[in-house]
Design a protein around this motif. Structure first.
Motif, PDB file in Angstrom:
ATOM      1  N   GLY A 283       0.825  -1.206   0.000  1.00  0.00           N
ATOM      2  CA  GLY A 283       0.000   0.000   0.000  1.00  0.00           C
ATOM      3  C   GLY A 283       0.849   1.240   0.000  1.00  0.00           C
ATOM      4  N   THR A 284       0.285   2.337   0.461  1.00  0.00           N
ATOM      5  CA  THR A 284       1.034   3.582   0.599  1.00  0.00           C
ATOM      6  C   THR A 284       2.035   3.442   1.741  1.00  0.00           C
ATOM      7  OG1 THR A 284      -0.502   4.539   2.181  1.00  0.00           O
ATOM      8  CG2 THR A 284      -0.998   4.864  -0.168  1.00  0.00           C
ATOM      9  N   SER A 285       2.917   4.418   1.848  1.00  0.00           N
ATOM     10  CA  SER A 285       3.913   4.363   2.930  1.00  0.00           C
ATOM     11  C   SER A 285       3.238   4.341   4.293  1.00  0.00           C
ATOM     12  CB  SER A 285       4.882   5.545   2.817  1.00  0.00           C
ATOM     13  OG  SER A 285       4.188   6.782   2.874  1.00  0.00           O
ATOM     14  N   ASP A 286       2.171   5.101   4.466  1.00  0.00           N
ATOM     15  CA  ASP A 286       1.476   5.103   5.753  1.00  0.00           C
ATOM     16  C   ASP A 286       0.796   3.766   6.022  1.00  0.00           C
ATOM     17  OD1 ASP A 286       2.240   7.655   6.497  1.00  0.00           O
ATOM     18  OD2 ASP A 286       0.434   8.606   5.664  1.00  0.00           O
ATOM     19  N   GLN A 287       0.195   3.170   4.994  1.00  0.00           N
ATOM     20  CA  GLN A 287      -0.458   1.876   5.178  1.00  0.00           C
ATOM     21  C   GLN A 287       0.548   0.788   5.529  1.00  0.00           C
ATOM     22  OE1 GLN A 287      -2.429   1.868   1.350  1.00  0.00           O
ATOM     23  NE2 GLN A 287      -4.446   2.262   2.275  1.00  0.00           N
ATOM     24  N   VAL A 288       1.697   0.792   4.857  1.00  0.00           N
ATOM     25  CA  VAL A 288       2.743  -0.187   5.156  1.00  0.00           C
ATOM     26  C   VAL A 288       3.290   0.035   6.570  1.00  0.00           C
ATOM     27  CG1 VAL A 288       5.107  -0.896   4.561  1.00  0.00           C
ATOM     28  CG2 VAL A 288       3.367  -0.621   2.759  1.00  0.00           C
ATOM     29  N   ARG A 289       3.531   1.279   6.922  1.00  0.00           N
ATOM     30  CA  ARG A 289       4.039   1.575   8.261  1.00  0.00           C
ATOM     31  C   ARG A 289       3.071   1.082   9.334  1.00  0.00           C
ATOM     32  NH1 ARG A 289       2.328   5.181  11.412  1.00  0.00           N
ATOM     33  NH2 ARG A 289       1.370   6.399   9.734  1.00  0.00           N
ATOM     34  N   GLU A 290       1.780   1.326   9.133  1.00  0.00           N
ATOM     35  CA  GLU A 290       0.789   0.908  10.125  1.00  0.00           C
ATOM     36  C   GLU A 290       0.797  -0.615  10.313  1.00  0.00           C
ATOM     37  OE1 GLU A 290      -2.890   2.473   8.768  1.00  0.00           O
ATOM     38  OE2 GLU A 290      -2.361   4.577   9.213  1.00  0.00           O
ATOM     39  N   GLU A 291       0.945  -1.349   9.223  1.00  0.00           N
ATOM     40  CA  GLU A 291       0.977  -2.808   9.359  1.00  0.00           C
ATOM     41  C   GLU A 291       2.272  -3.279  10.017  1.00  0.00           C
ATOM     42  OE1 GLU A 291      -0.837  -5.543   6.693  1.00  0.00           O
ATOM     43  OE2 GLU A 291      -1.327  -3.942   5.275  1.00  0.00           O
ATOM     44  N   LEU A 292       3.370  -2.638   9.698  1.00  0.00           N
ATOM     45  CA  LEU A 292       4.630  -3.020  10.338  1.00  0.00           C
ATOM     46  C   LEU A 292       4.599  -2.710  11.836  1.00  0.00           C
ATOM     47  CD1 LEU A 292       7.284  -1.912   7.695  1.00  0.00           C
ATOM     48  CD2 LEU A 292       6.459  -4.227   8.158  1.00  0.00           C
ATOM     49  N   GLU A 293       3.880  -1.676  12.199  1.00  0.00           N
ATOM     50  CA  GLU A 293       3.796  -1.319  13.620  1.00  0.00           C
ATOM     51  C   GLU A 293       3.084  -2.396  14.438  1.00  0.00           C
ATOM     52  OE1 GLU A 293       1.979   2.523  13.473  1.00  0.00           O
ATOM     53  OE2 GLU A 293       3.908   3.586  13.525  1.00  0.00           O
ATOM     54  N   THR A 294       2.274  -3.231  13.795  1.00  0.00           N
ATOM     55  CA  THR A 294       1.636  -4.317  14.543  1.00  0.00           C
ATOM     56  C   THR A 294       2.676  -5.302  15.063  1.00  0.00           C
ATOM     57  OG1 THR A 294       1.242  -5.698  12.573  1.00  0.00           O
ATOM     58  CG2 THR A 294      -0.462  -4.108  13.159  1.00  0.00           C
ATOM     59  N   TYR A 295       3.791  -5.443  14.340  1.00  0.00           N
ATOM     60  CA  TYR A 295       4.876  -6.298  14.831  1.00  0.00           C
ATOM     61  C   TYR A 295       5.564  -5.652  16.028  1.00  0.00           C
ATOM     62  CZ  TYR A 295       4.421  -9.265  10.713  1.00  0.00           C
ATOM     63  OH  TYR A 295       3.942 -10.137   9.769  1.00  0.00           O
ATOM     64  N   GLN A 296       5.748  -4.337  15.967  1.00  0.00           N
ATOM     65  CA  GLN A 296       6.318  -3.630  17.118  1.00  0.00           C
ATOM     66  C   GLN A 296       5.442  -3.792  18.348  1.00  0.00           C
ATOM     67  OE1 GLN A 296       6.885   0.330  15.318  1.00  0.00           O
ATOM     68  NE2 GLN A 296       8.982   0.256  16.088  1.00  0.00           N
ATOM     69  N   GLU A 297       4.151  -3.645  18.157  1.00  0.00           N
ATOM     70  CA  GLU A 297       3.233  -3.751  19.290  1.00  0.00           C
ATOM     71  C   GLU A 297       3.247  -5.142  19.899  1.00  0.00           C
ATOM     72  OE1 GLU A 297      -0.402  -2.633  17.453  1.00  0.00           O
ATOM     73  OE2 GLU A 297       0.173  -0.527  17.190  1.00  0.00           O
ATOM     74  N   ALA A 298       3.416  -6.165  19.062  1.00  0.00           N
ATOM     75  CA  ALA A 298       3.392  -7.544  19.545  1.00  0.00           C
ATOM     76  C   ALA A 298       4.736  -8.010  20.084  1.00  0.00           C
ATOM     77  CB  ALA A 298       2.944  -8.480  18.423  1.00  0.00           C
ATOM     78  N   LEU A 299       5.837  -7.495  19.514  1.00  0.00           N
ATOM     79  CA  LEU A 299       7.159  -8.047  19.812  1.00  0.00           C
ATOM     80  C   LEU A 299       8.105  -7.066  20.481  1.00  0.00           C
ATOM     81  CD1 LEU A 299       7.688  -9.769  16.335  1.00  0.00           C
ATOM     82  CD2 LEU A 299       6.747 -10.813  18.396  1.00  0.00           C
ATOM     83  N   GLY A 300       7.776  -5.781  20.438  1.00  0.00           N
ATOM     84  CA  GLY A 300       8.686  -4.779  20.967  1.00  0.00           C
ATOM     85  C   GLY A 300       9.493  -4.123  19.859  1.00  0.00           C
ATOM     86  N   ASP A 301      10.263  -3.119  20.221  1.00  0.00           N
ATOM     87  CA  ASP A 301      11.009  -2.346  19.236  1.00  0.00           C
ATOM     88  C   ASP A 301      12.239  -3.077  18.696  1.00  0.00           C
ATOM     89  OD1 ASP A 301       9.298  -0.199  19.391  1.00  0.00           O
ATOM     90  OD2 ASP A 301      10.423   0.787  20.985  1.00  0.00           O
ATOM     91  N   ASP A 302      12.764  -4.019  19.456  1.00  0.00           N
ATOM     92  CA  ASP A 302      14.034  -4.635  19.110  1.00  0.00           C
ATOM     93  C   ASP A 302      13.836  -5.820  18.153  1.00  0.00           C
ATOM     94  OD1 ASP A 302      16.731  -5.031  19.051  1.00  0.00           O
ATOM     95  OD2 ASP A 302      16.807  -6.178  20.926  1.00  0.00           O
ATOM     96  N   ILE A 303      13.313  -5.529  16.966  1.00  0.00           N
ATOM     97  CA  ILE A 303      13.135  -6.547  15.937  1.00  0.00           C
ATOM     98  C   ILE A 303      13.677  -6.011  14.616  1.00  0.00           C
ATOM     99  CG2 ILE A 303      11.133  -7.651  16.999  1.00  0.00           C
ATOM    100  CD1 ILE A 303       9.369  -6.080  15.015  1.00  0.00           C
ATOM    101  N   HIS A 304      13.917  -6.928  13.689  1.00  0.00           N
ATOM    102  CA  HIS A 304      14.478  -6.561  12.395  1.00  0.00           C
ATOM    103  C   HIS A 304      13.563  -7.145  11.313  1.00  0.00           C
ATOM    104  CE1 HIS A 304      18.433  -5.767  10.064  1.00  0.00           C
ATOM    105  NE2 HIS A 304      17.444  -5.871   9.184  1.00  0.00           N
ATOM    106  N   VAL A 305      12.828  -6.287  10.645  1.00  0.00           N
ATOM    107  CA  VAL A 305      11.915  -6.726   9.585  1.00  0.00           C
ATOM    108  C   VAL A 305      12.671  -6.770   8.257  1.00  0.00           C
ATOM    109  CG1 VAL A 305       9.853  -6.176   8.253  1.00  0.00           C
ATOM    110  CG2 VAL A 305       9.858  -5.870  10.734  1.00  0.00           C
ATOM    111  N   ILE A 306      12.589  -7.932   7.597  1.00  0.00           N
ATOM    112  CA  ILE A 306      13.114  -8.073   6.240  1.00  0.00           C
ATOM    113  C   ILE A 306      11.917  -7.975   5.301  1.00  0.00           C
ATOM    114  CG2 ILE A 306      14.408  -9.502   4.628  1.00  0.00           C
ATOM    115  CD1 ILE A 306      15.652 -10.913   7.088  1.00  0.00           C
TER     116      ILE A 306
END
Length: 334
Positions: A283-306
């Motif tokens: 999606g747009t940059s905002d839509q992608v960011r919002e979905e990636l933030e679900t990983y932050q919320e579930a796992l914390g900030d210390d993750i590395h998304v590929i």
């Protein structure tokens, strides 16, 4: 959160008339742009004997990527550990790490494709045990002095010193796999684990909880990185992003279905295509960011998304544009 991209596979779709040299030039051009965009990492993947020339030479490719980048973590996601001669892998990975000035992460997994194991002459039923044997072998090979590790699968003298070693004395080893034994193997013997794209956010969270529990029970306090692999695209709109990535995404997933099963797959079923679309992030940059933030919320900030943006046949210019959107518009807001 750290954010990287890939996975370079150099595959040639039927509608792509480029030579292999052109596709590898594309990998290096895109690597330069990933570095310039300020992203954190770039990755390759490995398979063998594919008629679409799926990338087989992980270490040569990573060495070339090291030479055209300055700050990127570069790595394999993943190399097929049981298929390697351990001494050559120890030497080649350390050489790549030297070329990268300490930026290599060696990602390994057990592999699956029956034909690969047959041709390499490796018993497929030994793959998990061979991977579990390989990791301490590499640690021993990269330590100072004699090897001092007696492999269960390879007749290697223990009084040999393997050179060169990694820049920092050791290179991070990341293991893949979603099954409980694979996840716990990573927790016990590796420096990181990569969640496959097929796992939901909740599925990743449960496995990360298990990793942390295992490491706590065994008193393992060293740094451990959680990598999350996900296919996706950043575009002007959600519909436009999907349209751009769709054909290359479905192509590679069809090929994976063949690789993992060892059987030909002419077309993905409609239900499978819908499932894959639901798994992807686009999606747009905002839509992608919002979905990636679900990983932050579930796992914390210390993750590395590929964030996997290399979809065969999508085109170099489109990939470069997507990568800069990730670097300029998505990563700074995470």
């Amino acid at each position: 959160m750290q954010l990287g991209t890939g996975l370079f596979t150099a595959q040639q779709r039927p509608d792509d008339d480029r030579e292999s040299a052109d596709r590898y030039d594309e990998i290096l051009e895109v690597t330069r742009e990933i570095d310039a965009a300020g992203l954190d990492s770039a990755w390759v993947s490995e398979h063998h004997f594919a008629d679409d020339e799926y990338l087989s030479g992980t270490m040569p490719t990573l060495g070339a990527m090291a030479a055209v980048s300055d700050d990127l973590e570069i790595g394999s996601c993943v190399a097929l550990g049981p298929l390697y001669d351990p001494i050559r892998l120890a030497e080649d990975a350390a050489t790549v790490d030297a070329l990268a000035d300490g930026r290599l992460t060696l990602g390994l997994a057990i592999g699956s494709n029956p034909r690969e194991f047959d041709i390499f002459g490796v018993p497929r039923e030994e793959r998990a045990e061979r991977l579990a044997d390989l990791v301490p072998f590499l640690r021993g090979a990269w330590s100072e002095g004699d090897l001092a590790y007696d492999s269960d699968f390879h007749d290697v003298p223990t009084d040999v010193s393997i050179t060169p070693g990694p820049v920092e004395g050791d290179a991070p080893i990341m293991l893949g796999g979603a099954a409980k034994p694979a996840v716990r193997r990573a927790a016990r013997i590796a420096d990181g684990w990569c969640a496959p794209s097929s796992l939901s956010v909740e599925g990743v969270r449960k496995r990360v909880e298990d990793i942390r529990r295992v490491r706590d029970e065994e008193g393992l306090a060293d740094d451990f990185t959680i990598y999350v692999l996900q296919h996706g695209w950043v575009g002007d709109s959600r519909e436009g992003a999907w349209e751009t990535m769709r054909d290359g995404y479905f192509y590679i997933q069809r090929r994976y279905a063949e690789i993992f099963s060892g059987e030909p797959v002419d077309e993905l079923e409609a239900d499978r295509k819908q499932e894959l679309k639901d798994q992807a992030i686009f999606g747009t940059s905002d839509q992608v960011r919002e979905e990636l933030e679900t990983y932050q919320e579930a796992l914390g900030d210390d993750i590395h998304v590929i964030f996997r943006t290399y979809h065969p046949g999508v085109g170099t210019e489109a990939m470069v544009d997507c990568i800069h959107r990730l670097g300029d518009e998505v990563a700074p807001k995470l």
